[in-house]
Design an enzyme around this catalytic site. Structure first.
Site, PDB file in Angstrom:
ATOM      1  N   ASP A  57       0.833  -1.201   0.000  1.00 51.14           N
ATOM      2  CA  ASP A  57       0.000   0.000   0.000  1.00 51.14           C
ATOM      3  C   ASP A  57       0.870   1.255   0.000  1.00 51.14           C
ATOM      4  O   ASP A  57       0.559   2.247  -0.662  1.00 51.14           O
ATOM      5  CB  ASP A  57      -0.933  -0.002   1.223  1.00 51.14           C
ATOM      6  CG  ASP A  57      -2.008  -1.073   1.084  1.00 51.14           C
ATOM      7  OD1 ASP A  57      -2.180  -1.570  -0.050  1.00 51.14           O
ATOM      8  OD2 ASP A  57      -2.653  -1.415   2.085  1.00 51.14           O
ATOM      9  N   SER A 104      27.800  -3.155 -21.583  1.00 47.87           N
ATOM     10  CA  SER A 104      28.228  -4.422 -20.998  1.00 47.87           C
ATOM     11  C   SER A 104      29.454  -4.919 -21.764  1.00 47.87           C
ATOM     12  O   SER A 104      29.997  -4.192 -22.600  1.00 47.87           O
ATOM     13  CB  SER A 104      27.084  -5.418 -20.995  1.00 47.87           C
ATOM     14  OG  SER A 104      26.645  -5.609 -22.300  1.00 47.87           O
ATOM     15  N   LYS A 140      37.131  -9.382 -12.846  1.00 48.08           N
ATOM     16  CA  LYS A 140      35.759  -8.967 -13.132  1.00 48.08           C
ATOM     17  C   LYS A 140      34.963  -9.184 -11.849  1.00 48.08           C
ATOM     18  O   LYS A 140      34.735 -10.309 -11.427  1.00 48.08           O
ATOM     19  CB  LYS A 140      35.175  -9.788 -14.276  1.00 48.08           C
ATOM     20  CG  LYS A 140      33.782  -9.363 -14.657  1.00 48.08           C
ATOM     21  CD  LYS A 140      33.349 -10.025 -15.957  1.00 48.08           C
ATOM     22  CE  LYS A 140      32.046  -9.452 -16.477  1.00 48.08           C
ATOM     23  NZ  LYS A 140      30.920  -9.608 -15.576  1.00 48.08           N
ATOM     24  N   CYS A 444      -0.186 -25.764 -32.325  1.00 44.48           N
ATOM     25  CA  CYS A 444      -1.188 -25.586 -33.384  1.00 44.48           C
ATOM     26  C   CYS A 444      -1.199 -26.738 -34.376  1.00 44.48           C
ATOM     27  O   CYS A 444      -1.962 -26.715 -35.339  1.00 44.48           O
ATOM     28  CB  CYS A 444      -0.957 -24.263 -34.120  1.00 44.48           C
ATOM     29  SG  CYS A 444       0.488 -24.274 -35.186  1.00 44.48           S
ATOM     30  N   CYS A 465      -0.695 -19.774 -35.466  1.00 45.87           N
ATOM     31  CA  CYS A 465      -0.232 -20.529 -34.298  1.00 45.87           C
ATOM     32  C   CYS A 465      -0.457 -19.674 -33.052  1.00 45.87           C
ATOM     33  O   CYS A 465       0.113 -18.589 -32.928  1.00 45.87           O
ATOM     34  CB  CYS A 465       1.248 -20.864 -34.426  1.00 45.87           C
ATOM     35  SG  CYS A 465       1.897 -21.641 -32.925  1.00 45.87           S
TER      36      CYS A 465
HETATM   37  S1  IVH Z   1      34.546  -2.446 -17.703  1.00 42.70           S
HETATM   38  C1  IVH Z   1      32.475  -0.225 -21.216  1.00 42.70           C
HETATM   39  N1  IVH Z   1      35.716  -3.692 -15.736  1.00 42.70           N
HETATM   40  O1  IVH Z   1      30.809  -6.433 -15.835  1.00 42.70           O
HETATM   41  C2  IVH Z   1      32.738  -1.352 -20.321  1.00 42.70           C
HETATM   42  N2  IVH Z   1      33.373  -4.033 -16.036  1.00 42.70           N
HETATM   43  O2  IVH Z   1      29.519  -7.968 -17.903  1.00 42.70           O
HETATM   44  C3  IVH Z   1      32.719  -1.006 -18.899  1.00 42.70           C
HETATM   45  N3  IVH Z   1      32.378  -5.471 -14.353  1.00 42.70           N
HETATM   46  O3  IVH Z   1      28.596  -3.929 -16.788  1.00 42.70           O
HETATM   47  C4  IVH Z   1      32.884  -2.167 -18.020  1.00 42.70           C
HETATM   48  N4  IVH Z   1      34.194  -5.856 -13.190  1.00 42.70           N
HETATM   49  O4  IVH Z   1      29.246  -4.099 -14.312  1.00 42.70           O
HETATM   50  C5  IVH Z   1      34.567  -3.486 -16.393  1.00 42.70           C
HETATM   51  N5  IVH Z   1      36.857  -4.678 -14.010  1.00 42.70           N
HETATM   52  C6  IVH Z   1      35.735  -4.468 -14.645  1.00 42.70           C
HETATM   53  C7  IVH Z   1      34.527  -5.052 -14.227  1.00 42.70           C
HETATM   54  C8  IVH Z   1      33.368  -4.818 -14.965  1.00 42.70           C
HETATM   55  C9  IVH Z   1      32.897  -6.091 -13.276  1.00 42.70           C
HETATM   56  C10 IVH Z   1      30.965  -5.578 -14.748  1.00 42.70           C
HETATM   57  C11 IVH Z   1      30.322  -4.281 -15.157  1.00 42.70           C
HETATM   58  C12 IVH Z   1      29.809  -4.542 -16.544  1.00 42.70           C
HETATM   59  C13 IVH Z   1      29.695  -6.026 -16.553  1.00 42.70           C
HETATM   60  C14 IVH Z   1      29.689  -6.595 -17.950  1.00 42.70           C
END
Ligand code: IVH
Length: 719
Positions: A57, A104, A140, A444, A465
């Site tokens: 709510d 990404s 990453k 279908c 379909c």
């Molecule tokens: S560079 C233009 N560096 O991974 C590109 N991304 O799968 C900018 N991520 O959206 C991203 N560690 O959220 C970059 N060392 C790193 C990263 C990283 C994690 C993530 C980020 C990106 C995603 C893509």
């Protein structure tokens, strides 16, 4: 909901007048009433610790305020409850349009994909194998990305990635994260720092223990915990959660941070951000692989989740030359760690029919946890995959087929749909039968055929379909497409099955509101629909009659045309009339319209053929025409090319280019608003001719078209 005035409970929307028809006096009165109510609820929740109304709510009240403020911006005062972090998690974060898109990364899994990455970059930049090319390698981080905007050294805004173009405003929450500085010394006037919000393993474990003790929600993994904690409407909750932040990238900048990726990251560190200490410079794929192995070995002891290693071209001038594809940079790649695995029983194989008629086999599994996430469905790709073959007929899994009742290995990599990777034949039930892939559509009963070279069997039922039609409609109303409030997948299924008020194709959505009164009464009496919600729905439909061309192209659900391709196609043609007449005139494989379509960045011959086909098949074309007759299709803006000397011009490159590759030249020209064509015609404005230019140069001469060499082109575009 006691005492919530005019606002109805979440089940019905019946008491509310559509915001669009409110007078400004009525809007102001309603706004005041709801704002008081929200403030009272906030007090009850925070100060008195005695919540008066349910989260749902509370959300409904806040959503109504947001709707009113969107229509009557003068009511959106500084102290509006919509600007303050309130009580419960909700969908009411304000939207933020990113000044520079948040992209990404392309994924790679095998070492040879890293060699391919290096090869592609060298080819694009025209660098020989012996020319030095330096990269960076860094973990990453498995968290969620965040963009922090600093103006004159002061943190002004924090936004999640959202769909890359528009994210959520989480500024107040970000301010509670210790790793995020409030102010910076010596930073560029405009600096958007991008990086990852994450939670350490230790903090995650103690948060979950605390949550379990107090009866709160526990989280499946640190990434969910980080996302759930940052996306709290109550910043106090975020503050109580131990979030961290690594900076690794940037968005808008008023001046460059450095000349290299390493230098820029070092600068971010000097400004006070945490940067990942494992970031290293590497001189090529071999060195990248070494760092990958070293980081993978450290993975278990880092104390936070990582799911791969990111490689980036170190030289920022080269990054700029390489630029972007529709959603990923050409200069970076994520080398992911091998996926997580688990074994479970495959209970049943079911076939789903998608909007393009593809018959997709889905494994229904005994639920199993894979890397912290419960998996009960997995894709089986196609019939060859089930039979133990790849699309070329070579054996996979040593030729083992997959059967109902089998014990199977499931794997997950990141966010992708889980897959069935392997079968344990020692556990196969004695009565298990080879799976027979249907040759008729289960929805279908039309023939399901597999065309030469296609791995997928498709239903030939087209719009007859029901599964295809419904999936097409669901796609049509989905977020990146028409996104009609109150008309989601559930309502589409209901209307599709309804013989009195059917929606069988997109145009029907727009004629719905014009049906006679008797039918409308039927609609009003349906589950979840009252007088007000019917008029809200009609209003939401009316609001979408005006639709930008890119959304319309995406919404048509043409095979291979995703939202980013739709954007590029729309920007190329600009308006519906130009697009429609080009598609009508085009012939697959030849002619100026075909060439022109192929000139759109990201459109290959497969997508182009699919687009042209859609406009040449009678039933589909008629359905498109009926739809467009209901709409007011808005032209789309061409890319921002202020001051570009080639904006709007049609350019042809011919002969050998020596300072850049064809791909780079084309991408550059398009970024500056030019249209790059493969053939010379009376519409061509400029021909850039390198050595060896042949018939195209002659044609240009004959037509009196301006012709320049590569150096003159580079001077013209200021490169
Ligand atoms: S560079 C233009 N560096 O991974 C590109 N991304 O799968 C900018 N991520 O959206 C991203 N560690 O959220 C970059 N060392 C790193 C990263 C990283 C994690 C993530 C980020 C990106 C995603 C893509």
């Amino acid at each position: 909901m006691s005492g919530a005035g005019q606002v109805s409970g979440p089940a019905g929307h019946d008491d509310l007048e559509p915001v669009a028809t409110l007078s400004s006096a009525a809007a102001a009165a309603e706004w005041k009433r709801i704002a008081d109510r929200v403030e009272q609820a906030n007090r009850a929740y925070h100060t008195e610790d005695a919540p008066e109304i349910s989260d749902a709510d509370y959300d409904a009240l806040k959503r109504r305020l947001v709707e009113i403020e969107a229509q009557f911006p003068e009511l959106a005062a500084e102290d509006s409850p919509t600007r303050q972090v309130g009580a419960a998690p909700s969908e009411t974060f304000a939207k933020v349009r990113h000044a520079v898109r948040m992209l990404s990364l392309e994924n790679a899994f095998a070492p040879d994909e890293i060699d391919d990455f290096d090869d592609r970059i060298r080819r694009y930049l025209n660098l020989g194998p012996d020319t030095a090319l330096s990269y960076t390698a860094e973990p990453k981080i498995d968290g969620l990305s965040l963009s922090l905007r600093y103006e004159n050294g002061v943190l002004r805004q924090a936004a999640t990635r959202g769909d890359g173009e528009t994210g959520e405003n989480v500024t107040e929450n970000a301010r509670t994260v210790a790793d995020i500085p409030e102010g910076l010394n010596g930073a560029p006037n405009v600096l958007e720092v991008r990086g990852e919000v994450y939670m350490s393993h230790e903090d995650f474990a103690s948060l979950n223990a605390r949550q379990a003790e107090t009866g709160g929600k526990t989280f499946a993994n640190p990434r969910n915990a980080a996302a759930g904690s940052l996306r709290q409407l109550d910043a106090k909750i975020t503050a109580s959660r131990p979030l961290r932040f690594f900076a690794y990238s940037w968005g808008e900048l008023s001046e460059p941070l450095a000349g290299t990726q390493m230098g820029a990251v070092a600068r971010l560190k000097a400004l006070g951000f945490k940067t990942n200490p494992l970031t290293q410079e590497c001189d090529g794929p071999k060195a990248l692989m070494k760092v990958y192995t070293a980081i993978e070995q450290k993975r278990a002891t880092l104390g936070y989740d990582i799911d791969g290693v990111v490689y980036k071209v170190n030289d920022l001038a080269l990054q700029a030359r390489l630029g972007f594809r529709s959603t990923t940079p050409r200069w970076a790649i994520a080398h992911k760690f091998p996926a997580e695995l688990a074994w479970t029983r495959l209970e049943k194989i079911e076939i789903q029919v998608g909007r393009t008629g593809a018959l997709s086999p889905v494994a229904r599994l005994t639920p199993v946890t894979v890397g912290g996430v419960v998996v009960s469905n997995a894709t089986l790709h196609n019939e060859d995959y089930i039979a133990g073959r790849d699309s070329k007929g070579n054996t996979i899994r040593d030729g083992k087929d997959i059967r109902e009742g089998d014990w199977v290995q499931v794997y997950r990599a990141g966010d992708v749909i889980p897959k069935v990777a392997d079968v344990d034949l020692t556990k196969r039930p004695v009565n298990a039968q080879p799976y027979v892939f249907p040759t008729t559509c289960p929805e279908c009963e039309s023939d399901a055929v597999r065309e030469e070279g296609d791995a997928v069997r498709r239903c030939t039922g087209g719009l007859i379909c029901p599964a295809q039609a419904v999936e097409k409609l669901k796609h049509f109303v989905s977020r990146g497409a028409f996104d009609i409030d109150g008309l989601g997948a559930k309502q589409i299924e209901m209307f599709y099955a309804d013989d009195a008020l059917p929606i069988k194709e997109p145009a029907d959505i727009f004629t719905l509101a014009r049906r006679d009164a008797a039918n409308l009464t039927k609609l009003k009496n349906r589950d979840g629909f009252g007088e007000k919600s019917v008029s809200n729905l009609f209003q939401a439909i009316e609001d979408k009659r005006k639709i930008p061309l890119n959304r319309l192209i995406f919404a048509l659900g043409i095979r291979h045309v995703g939202d980013s391709s739709a954007n590029l196609i729309a920007r190329h043609y600009g308006g519906w009339v130009a697009f429609e007449s080009a598609m009508t005139a085009a012939t697959i494989g030849e002619g100026p319209e075909w060439e022109d379509l192929l000139a759109v960045d990201g459109v290959g011959s497969v997508m182009a053929a699919s687009l042209v086909n859609a406009f040449h098949q009678d039933a589909e074309r008629a359905s498109i025409d009926r739809l467009v007759a209901e709409l007011d299709v808005q032209d789309v803006e061409r890319p921002k090319t202020e001051g570009s000397p080639v904006a709007g011009k049609t350019v042809v490159f011919t002969g050998t280019l020596e300072k850049m590759t064809r791909a780079e030249a084309k991408a550059r020209a398009e970024a500056l608003g030019a249209k790059v064509s493969g053939s010379v015609s009376a519409k061509t404005d400029l021909v850039v001719a390198g050595p060896g230019a042949g018939s195209k140069a002659k044609q240009a001469e004959a037509l009196g078209i301006e012709m320049i060499d590569e150096d003159a082109w580079l001077r013209l575009i200021g490169a």
